[in-house]
Every structure is written in C-alpha cells, then in structure tokens.
Design a protein around this motif. Structure first.
Motif, PDB file in Angstrom:
ATOM      1  N   LEU A   1       0.827  -1.199   0.000  1.00 43.84           N
ATOM      2  CA  LEU A   1       0.000   0.000   0.000  1.00 43.84           C
ATOM      3  C   LEU A   1       0.864   1.254   0.000  1.00 43.84           C
ATOM      4  O   LEU A   1       0.555   2.241  -0.695  1.00 43.84           O
ATOM      5  CB  LEU A   1      -0.926  -0.011   1.221  1.00 43.84           C
ATOM      6  CG  LEU A   1      -2.034   1.040   1.265  1.00 43.84           C
ATOM      7  CD1 LEU A   1      -2.892   0.985   0.008  1.00 43.84           C
ATOM      8  CD2 LEU A   1      -2.908   0.822   2.488  1.00 43.84           C
ATOM      9  N   GLU A   2       1.944   1.221   0.764  1.00 42.57           N
ATOM     10  CA  GLU A   2       2.857   2.368   0.776  1.00 42.57           C
ATOM     11  C   GLU A   2       3.477   2.577  -0.603  1.00 42.57           C
ATOM     12  O   GLU A   2       3.651   3.724  -1.043  1.00 42.57           O
ATOM     13  CB  GLU A   2       3.953   2.151   1.827  1.00 42.57           C
ATOM     14  CG  GLU A   2       3.443   2.269   3.261  1.00 42.57           C
ATOM     15  CD  GLU A   2       4.492   1.887   4.282  1.00 42.57           C
ATOM     16  OE1 GLU A   2       5.586   1.428   3.876  1.00 42.57           O
ATOM     17  OE2 GLU A   2       4.222   2.038   5.491  1.00 42.57           O
ATOM     18  N   PHE A   3       3.770   1.482  -1.291  1.00 43.36           N
ATOM     19  CA  PHE A   3       4.339   1.581  -2.643  1.00 43.36           C
ATOM     20  C   PHE A   3       3.333   2.193  -3.615  1.00 43.36           C
ATOM     21  O   PHE A   3       3.664   3.077  -4.408  1.00 43.36           O
ATOM     22  CB  PHE A   3       4.767   0.192  -3.137  1.00 43.36           C
ATOM     23  CG  PHE A   3       5.206   0.178  -4.577  1.00 43.36           C
ATOM     24  CD1 PHE A   3       6.465   0.629  -4.933  1.00 43.36           C
ATOM     25  CD2 PHE A   3       4.337  -0.271  -5.585  1.00 43.36           C
ATOM     26  CE1 PHE A   3       6.870   0.625  -6.269  1.00 43.36           C
ATOM     27  CE2 PHE A   3       4.733  -0.278  -6.912  1.00 43.36           C
ATOM     28  CZ  PHE A   3       6.001   0.168  -7.247  1.00 43.36           C
ATOM     29  N   HIS A   4       2.079   1.729  -3.542  1.00 38.03           N
ATOM     30  CA  HIS A   4       1.063   2.191  -4.488  1.00 38.03           C
ATOM     31  C   HIS A   4       0.567   3.610  -4.192  1.00 38.03           C
ATOM     32  O   HIS A   4      -0.140   4.199  -5.023  1.00 38.03           O
ATOM     33  CB  HIS A   4      -0.126   1.231  -4.491  1.00 38.03           C
ATOM     34  CG  HIS A   4       0.172  -0.110  -5.086  1.00 38.03           C
ATOM     35  ND1 HIS A   4       0.678  -0.267  -6.363  1.00 38.03           N
ATOM     36  CD2 HIS A   4       0.046  -1.368  -4.580  1.00 38.03           C
ATOM     37  CE1 HIS A   4       0.845  -1.552  -6.625  1.00 38.03           C
ATOM     38  NE2 HIS A   4       0.479  -2.238  -5.551  1.00 38.03           N
ATOM     39  N   THR A   5       0.913   4.148  -3.007  1.00 38.58           N
ATOM     40  CA  THR A   5       0.462   5.498  -2.652  1.00 38.58           C
ATOM     41  C   THR A   5       1.626   6.480  -2.487  1.00 38.58           C
ATOM     42  O   THR A   5       1.423   7.602  -2.041  1.00 38.58           O
ATOM     43  CB  THR A   5      -0.356   5.472  -1.346  1.00 38.58           C
ATOM     44  OG1 THR A   5       0.454   4.919  -0.284  1.00 38.58           O
ATOM     45  CG2 THR A   5      -1.616   4.641  -1.505  1.00 38.58           C
ATOM     46  N   LYS A   6       2.820   6.051  -2.872  1.00 36.86           N
ATOM     47  CA  LYS A   6       4.016   6.856  -2.621  1.00 36.86           C
ATOM     48  C   LYS A   6       4.014   8.197  -3.352  1.00 36.86           C
ATOM     49  O   LYS A   6       4.699   9.144  -2.945  1.00 36.86           O
ATOM     50  CB  LYS A   6       5.278   6.060  -2.964  1.00 36.86           C
ATOM     51  CG  LYS A   6       5.481   5.745  -4.420  1.00 36.86           C
ATOM     52  CD  LYS A   6       6.742   4.911  -4.621  1.00 36.86           C
ATOM     53  CE  LYS A   6       7.136   4.668  -6.056  1.00 36.86           C
ATOM     54  NZ  LYS A   6       6.090   4.384  -6.996  1.00 36.86           N
ATOM     55  N   ASP A   7       3.254   8.304  -4.431  1.00 38.21           N
ATOM     56  CA  ASP A   7       3.245   9.539  -5.219  1.00 38.21           C
ATOM     57  C   ASP A   7       2.109  10.488  -4.848  1.00 38.21           C
ATOM     58  O   ASP A   7       1.931  11.529  -5.496  1.00 38.21           O
ATOM     59  CB  ASP A   7       3.158   9.208  -6.713  1.00 38.21           C
ATOM     60  CG  ASP A   7       4.397   8.468  -7.213  1.00 38.21           C
ATOM     61  OD1 ASP A   7       5.495   8.761  -6.694  1.00 38.21           O
ATOM     62  OD2 ASP A   7       4.264   7.598  -8.091  1.00 38.21           O
ATOM     63  N   ILE A   8       1.333  10.139  -3.842  1.00 41.32           N
ATOM     64  CA  ILE A   8       0.240  11.019  -3.419  1.00 41.32           C
ATOM     65  C   ILE A   8       0.839  12.230  -2.695  1.00 41.32           C
ATOM     66  O   ILE A   8       1.526  12.076  -1.694  1.00 41.32           O
ATOM     67  CB  ILE A   8      -0.744  10.288  -2.483  1.00 41.32           C
ATOM     68  CG1 ILE A   8      -1.490   9.190  -3.247  1.00 41.32           C
ATOM     69  CG2 ILE A   8      -1.747  11.268  -1.871  1.00 41.32           C
ATOM     70  CD1 ILE A   8      -2.439   8.371  -2.393  1.00 41.32           C
ATOM     71  N   PRO A   9       0.597  13.437  -3.196  1.00 37.28           N
ATOM     72  CA  PRO A   9       1.156  14.628  -2.535  1.00 37.28           C
ATOM     73  C   PRO A   9       0.524  14.841  -1.161  1.00 37.28           C
ATOM     74  O   PRO A   9      -0.681  14.691  -0.988  1.00 37.28           O
ATOM     75  CB  PRO A   9       0.768  15.771  -3.491  1.00 37.28           C
ATOM     76  CG  PRO A   9      -0.433  15.262  -4.231  1.00 37.28           C
ATOM     77  CD  PRO A   9      -0.222  13.777  -4.373  1.00 37.28           C
TER      78      PRO A   9
END
Length: 393
Positions: free
Chosen positions: A31-39
């Motif tokens: 989940l951290e990988f898939h959301t890493k680009d969320i500002p």
C-alpha cells in the motif's frame, strides 16, 4: 486537491468481509508503494473494526491502491466499503477521532489507534495541512472529554467482553479463564476481568516472554503455546486476542471438552474458526456479536452527541478557515517577499563595494528589519481583505 476518505468497517461489513482488507506488514508495504506519489502523504487506519485510508487526492487513487494491496476487486470494495470526499470526508475523520463512529460509542481506544496511525504517517511524510487537520481532530477529541459527559463511564470492547462474561457466568471468581494473546487487548481484558472478581486466569502466547510479562503485571499464570490444547480443555472462558492472520483455534482444539465453554473472539481477522460455534457445548461470540455492555454509559454518551457534533463543527470550521487563509495569504506573501528581495538585493549590491564590511553588515541588518516590518503591514492588510471576503461569502 480535495480531501478523501475510503474504508470498510463494522457498520456495513461483517467480519468475514473486513478480514479481506486487513493490512498485515506485507500488505502495508504494498500500500505504501502504491500510494508513494500522493502529494501530502496518506494516513492508514487499521483496527479490528475498520480499515481506512485518508489523503488529499482523488478517492479512486486510494481505492485502486487498497484493492491492489489486498488482492480484491474494486467492484467488491464498492459494494462493501464507503467513499467520502471533502466535507463528508472531514466529518468522517472527526467522527472517528472523537469516538462517534466506534462500535462501542465513545470508545477511548480509537484515539490511541489514530495517534499510532498518525505517528506512522509522520514517519513517511505528511503535508503541513495534513498535520493541522489531525491536530484539529485531536483537539475535538480532547474537548469531547473535558466539555461533555461523552467520556464518562467505561464502554470499551475489552470492558464489553467482561460484561458478556458476567452475564454468562454471574460470578467470575470461580471460573477458569484462558487468555490467548498478550497484546493490548489481552492486557485490557485481564485488567477488566480481575477488577470484576476473576481469580483464576491463565495466559498463553506464542512468545512465552510476553506471556510472562503480562502474567507478572496481574499476578496470573503464564503458559507456553505448546500448552494451548491442555489449557483450552481446562477453561470455562476462552478469550482470544492475537494478531494472527488466520484462525488459530479449530474444532479439534475443543475435542474432549466435557463442560460448557464461552469463547470470546476479540480479533480481526478472526482467531476462531466459525465452525467452532456448531459444537454443542461451545458458545462462540466474535466482534460482530459484541454489544454495548455498559448501557448506562452508552445512554449518557448518546445524550452528549449533539454537543460532540457542535464541537466537531467548530473545530472543522476553524481548520477550514485556517486552510483557506493560508492558501489566500501564502502565495501573496511569497510574491511580496520575492519582489522586496529583488529590490533590496539590487540596491545593496550598488553600495557594497563603496562601504567597509562592518558598515555594510549594519545596512543589511537595517534593511532586513525594514523589509520585515513592511511585509507585516502587507500581511495585516491581506488578513483584513481575507476576513472581509469571508464575511461577504
């Protein structure tokens, strides 16, 4: 970017559904990988009753990340979960943080779980706006406890488990109790049981040292996990509260039990195979079956709900106003500072070679102070403009 909240909880989904979205260490990494680009970062709430994600982004981004990380279908999540944006998302987070959304109304454990989630999120990086939002939620929680009766009485899940035991056995001093799991819920359960007269408690944990640590805290007996089968057969009340991802108790564990047993499964995912409920002498109660044990406390808390909603409205309004003010002022302040810097840097460069170092340093300091005072005048003016615009809106 709009604020979004997505999740799945006890209000809409039974435990067998919630288990599918449980975030173990591996899923959290995904989940951290898939959301890493969320500002601005992301806040992950994962408890026995809920899995929720909060972030300043489109909710579809969060749904996609959660489903990829838990190997579930988006359509399945849409059927069993919920999605909130902007005002509804803010409201939901405040309701969660104050305990309005808890299975047991006003449960004090929820704010501790939110603090843990916030601590983890800070470690990964959160925007200033996100920090301000969470601090506002914490203020709402604190006010709900100091300004109302919402925190009076005890109505946590651990306490509810004790009440169920009292209803079933009447007198806890004579029954044999087995706690499986030496974590936080195990500690809470042990404390509540002892305060209600329990005298014969044993604890079993996969790590014997943790079992001994809990046992020494409450003067109860600790056993190795290898003793599990034997201890189950002795017990009248079995309480499970571990972080196991799959059931650890099955029908075979209860073979040979010759007396009636009450089994309370306080874990999500479930620690006890549902088939155990079909055994004649076993009464199995899981998280979905736990009801308010302290009716008096719940009723008092229900009376305070309008006050809590008013506090939430105040805190949310202050937060949103602060955000709007920052968004209005900061770009303008930066522009003014940039223009002042250009002017002062240019003028100072003209005289730098005509002055000695000490005199030039003094002029730099005087220029800095003048610039700071002029900017303060502009900020005050823009603040009044902002307040006027808010009043006219």
């Amino acid at each position: 970017m709009r604020f979004s909240a997505i999740g799945i909880s006890h209000w809409k989904s039974e435990v067998s559904i919630r288990e599918l979205f449980f975030l173990d260490a591996h899923r959290r990494e995904l989940l951290e990988f898939h959301t890493k680009d969320i500002p601005g970062g992301i806040l992950m709430m994962d408890t026995c009753n809920r899995t929720e994600l909060y972030a300043f982004c489109d909710p579809d981004v969060l749904i996609s990340a959660l489903c990829k990380s838990t190997n579930t279908e988006r359509k399945f999540f849409r059927k069993h979960g919920y999605v909130y944006t902007e005002d509804e998302a803010y409201d939901h987070l405040y309701r969660v943080g104050t305990g309005l959304d808890s299975q047991v109304l006003g449960d004090v454990q929820i704010v501790q779980q939110l603090k843990q989630a916030y601590k983890k999120a800070k470690g990964k990086g959160l925007s200033g706006e996100f920090h301000q939002l969470i601090q506002s939620v914490f203020r709402a929680h604190k006010r709900s406890r100091t300004e109302t009766n919402f925190g009076k009485g005890t109505a946590s899940v651990g306490f509810a488990a004790t009440q169920l035991a009292l209803e079933h056995f009447k007198d806890l001093s004579k029954i044999r109790i087995l706690l499986i799991g030496a974590g936080k819920m195990g500690k809470v359960s042990a404390k509540n049981l002892i305060s209600n007269g329990a005298e014969h408690i044993s604890v079993v944990n996969r790590t014997i040292d943790r079992a001994k640590q809990l046992a020494s805290s409450f003067d109860i007996k600790a056993h190795a996990f290898s003793d599990l089968d034997e201890e189950i057969k002795k017990a009248d009340l079995v309480i499970t509260a571990t972080g196991a991802k799959n059931p650890i108790l099955h029908t075979e564990h209860f073979e040979g039990v010759d007396h009636h047993q009450l089994v309370l499964d306080l874990s999500v995912p479930r620690n006890v195979d549902p088939k155990v409920a079909k055994i004649e002498k076993i009464s199995l109660i899981d998280m979905d079956s736990i009801h308010e044990a302290n009716e008096k406390a719940i009723k008092e808390r229900e009376k305070a709900i309008p006050e809590i909603k008013a506090i939430i409205d105040e805190e949310k309004s202050d937060f949103i106003k602060h955000v709007k003010r920052s968004r209005y002022l900061l770009p303008r302040i930066k522009e003014i500072e940039h223009r002042f810097n250009d002017i002062t840097d240019s003028e100072l460069s003209r005289v730098k070679n005509k002055m000695d170092q000490e005199s030039y340093s003094q002029m730099e300091e005087v220029t800095r102070r003048i610039k700071k005072k002029i900017i303060a005048i502009h900020i005050d003016r823009m603040d009044r403009e902002f307040e006027k615009a808010q009043d006219e809106a």
